[in-house]
Design a protein around this motif. Structure first.
Motif, mmCIF file in Angstrom:
data_model
loop_
_atom_site.group_PDB
_atom_site.id
_atom_site.type_symbol
_atom_site.label_atom_id
_atom_site.label_comp_id
_atom_site.label_asym_id
_atom_site.label_seq_id
_atom_site.Cartn_x
_atom_site.Cartn_y
_atom_site.Cartn_z
ATOM 1 N N VAL A 1 64.743 -32.913 -26.130
ATOM 2 C CA VAL A 1 65.097 -32.018 -27.229
ATOM 3 C C VAL A 1 65.171 -30.582 -26.714
ATOM 4 N N ALA A 2 66.250 -29.903 -27.043
ATOM 5 C CA ALA A 2 66.403 -28.479 -26.765
ATOM 6 C C ALA A 2 66.538 -27.756 -28.092
ATOM 7 N N ALA A 3 66.211 -26.467 -28.115
ATOM 8 C CA ALA A 3 66.266 -25.721 -29.371
ATOM 9 C C ALA A 3 66.737 -24.304 -29.129
ATOM 10 N N LEU B 1 76.968 -22.134 -30.103
ATOM 11 C CA LEU B 1 76.603 -23.545 -30.043
ATOM 12 C C LEU B 1 77.670 -24.369 -29.323
ATOM 13 N N LYS B 2 78.929 -24.033 -29.549
ATOM 14 C CA LYS B 2 80.016 -24.765 -28.885
ATOM 15 C C LYS B 2 79.904 -24.632 -27.368
ATOM 16 N N ALA B 3 79.629 -23.416 -26.892
ATOM 17 C CA ALA B 3 79.489 -23.192 -25.452
ATOM 18 C C ALA B 3 78.272 -23.931 -24.904
ATOM 19 N N LEU B 4 77.176 -23.913 -25.664
ATOM 20 C CA LEU B 4 75.955 -24.570 -25.208
ATOM 21 C C LEU B 4 76.111 -26.085 -25.179
ATOM 22 N N VAL B 5 76.787 -26.631 -26.179
ATOM 23 C CA VAL B 5 77.026 -28.071 -26.213
ATOM 24 C C VAL B 5 77.863 -28.506 -25.012
ATOM 25 N N MET B 6 78.848 -27.706 -24.666
ATOM 26 C CA MET B 6 79.687 -28.027 -23.499
ATOM 27 C C MET B 6 78.866 -28.018 -22.216
ATOM 28 N N ILE C 1 75.181 -28.439 -21.909
ATOM 29 C CA ILE C 1 74.061 -29.378 -21.790
ATOM 30 C C ILE C 1 74.382 -30.778 -22.296
ATOM 31 N N ARG C 2 75.505 -30.936 -22.989
ATOM 32 C CA ARG C 2 76.004 -32.241 -23.417
ATOM 33 C C ARG C 2 75.007 -33.073 -24.232
ATOM 34 N N PRO C 3 74.510 -32.560 -25.346
ATOM 35 C CA PRO C 3 73.634 -33.380 -26.193
ATOM 36 C C PRO C 3 74.454 -34.450 -26.905
ATOM 37 N N VAL C 4 73.777 -35.506 -27.382
ATOM 38 C CA VAL C 4 74.483 -36.546 -28.133
ATOM 39 C C VAL C 4 74.666 -36.133 -29.586
ATOM 40 N N ALA C 5 73.871 -35.149 -30.035
ATOM 41 C CA ALA C 5 73.980 -34.678 -31.421
ATOM 42 C C ALA C 5 73.329 -33.306 -31.547
ATOM 43 N N GLY D 1 82.365 -31.097 -31.120
ATOM 44 C CA GLY D 1 82.688 -32.274 -30.324
ATOM 45 C C GLY D 1 81.611 -33.341 -30.305
ATOM 46 N N VAL D 2 80.491 -33.103 -31.010
ATOM 47 C CA VAL D 2 79.416 -34.102 -31.129
ATOM 48 C C VAL D 2 78.981 -34.147 -32.588
ATOM 49 N N PRO D 3 78.363 -35.249 -33.029
ATOM 50 C CA PRO D 3 77.900 -35.315 -34.414
ATOM 51 C C PRO D 3 76.905 -34.201 -34.728
ATOM 52 N N VAL D 4 76.999 -33.663 -35.937
ATOM 53 C CA VAL D 4 76.095 -32.606 -36.374
ATOM 54 C C VAL D 4 75.398 -33.049 -37.654
ATOM 55 N N ILE D 5 74.085 -33.080 -37.624
ATOM 56 C CA ILE D 5 73.277 -33.369 -38.811
ATOM 57 C C ILE D 5 72.776 -32.038 -39.351
#
Length: 272
Positions: free
Chosen positions: A141-143, A160-165, A167-171, A216-220
């Motif tokens: 988990v990252a925060a 968040l878009k840059a960070l997701v690209m 570290i590649r989280p699943v969600a 690009g990944v599911p967001v809850i």
């Protein structure tokens, strides 16, 4: 349909129901102990038009006295929310990014950033360290609390878009303050949705969307209402005084020019 300022699907469903327009929407309710759980499912475009929410599942947990963190009711709410989050993440194996949206310097908008302070981050715990600490097998988990545009000059969604690209989280789990159309729901309601969130949309100030399409990944999305339109609050006060205001008056008040106020309490300073 009259445009009413609310982020809660359960309230949008109430409005659509009063108008007799529930095509493409399903809703179920259940109560366990002190916790009332309402599950609203938007099935198709008809449902989107009926309640103004994207296709997906919206779970609303209503708990009176949620601000009493030492009470049994709070523990029931924590368990319920935990189960719902686990169910939404069940098929996703891998690291998760928790994003605390909002302005930490503004009380009614601080839930996201302050929530992140209480998240157990584990992405950096691996190998021998995970064995020593007893965290072997724990999900990574990252925060982050990305702040708001006025503080950083960058949309939270862009960060968040840059960070997701990277570290590649699943969600992504996005925590944010929400707007309600009923003062009684402030601080006593939690909404969990698998559709992501558009920050500020509930108060007429929509920002960069934080959802699967943008990241690009599911967001809850997980949120608690902390603001209500001032005119809607006035209607609530009139009703509390013993006078009746019909639904039409409430909708008219909620569609008035935006004047947001807050009325919730918390031992963590999230209220005034």
């Amino acid at each position: 349909m009259t445009q009413v300022r609310t982020d809660l699907a359960v309230e949008a469903h109430e409005i659509a129901k009063s108008a007799g327009n529930l095509s493409g929407v399903e809703s179920t309710e259940e109560t366990t102990g002190h916790v009332k759980l309402t599950r609203v499912k938007v099935l198709d475009e008809r449902g989107e038009q009926a309640i103004g929410k994207p296709v997906g599942t919206y779970v609303t947990v209503e708990v009176p006295g949620l601000d009493d963190t030492e009470g049994e009711t709070f523990l029931e709410a924590v368990e319920t929310v935990g189960k719902e989050l686990a169910a939404m993440l069940q098929e996703m194996r891998g690291e998760v990014l928790v994003a605390g949206l909002g302005n930490a310097e503004m009380t009614p908008d601080a839930i996201g950033p302050r929530s992140v302070q209480n998240v157990l981050v584990t992405r950096h715990v691996a190998g021998e360290l995970s064995q020593i600490s007893g965290m072997e097998g724990t999900r990574g988990v990252a925060a982050i609390a990305p702040g708001v545009l006025g503080q950083t000059g960058v949309e939270a969604g862009e960060i968040l878009k840059a960070l997701v690209m990277k570290i590649r989280p699943v969600a992504v789990i996005a925590v944010d303050a929400l707007a309600s159309r009923r003062a009684a729901r402030l601080g006593n309601t939690i909404q969990i949705a698998d559709t992501g969130i558009i920050p500020g949309s509930g108060v007429g100030n929509a920002r960069f969307a934080v959802n699967k399409d943008s990241l690009g990944v599911p967001v809850i999305a997980l949120g608690i209402p902390t603001v209500v339109d001032a005119a809607t609050l006035a209607v609530d006060l009139i009703e509390d005084a013993g006078f009746h205001a019909d639904e039409g008056a409430r909708e008219k008040s909620a569609a008035a020019p935006a004047r947001m106020t807050r009325r919730c309490s918390s031992p963590h300073g999230l209220s005034t």
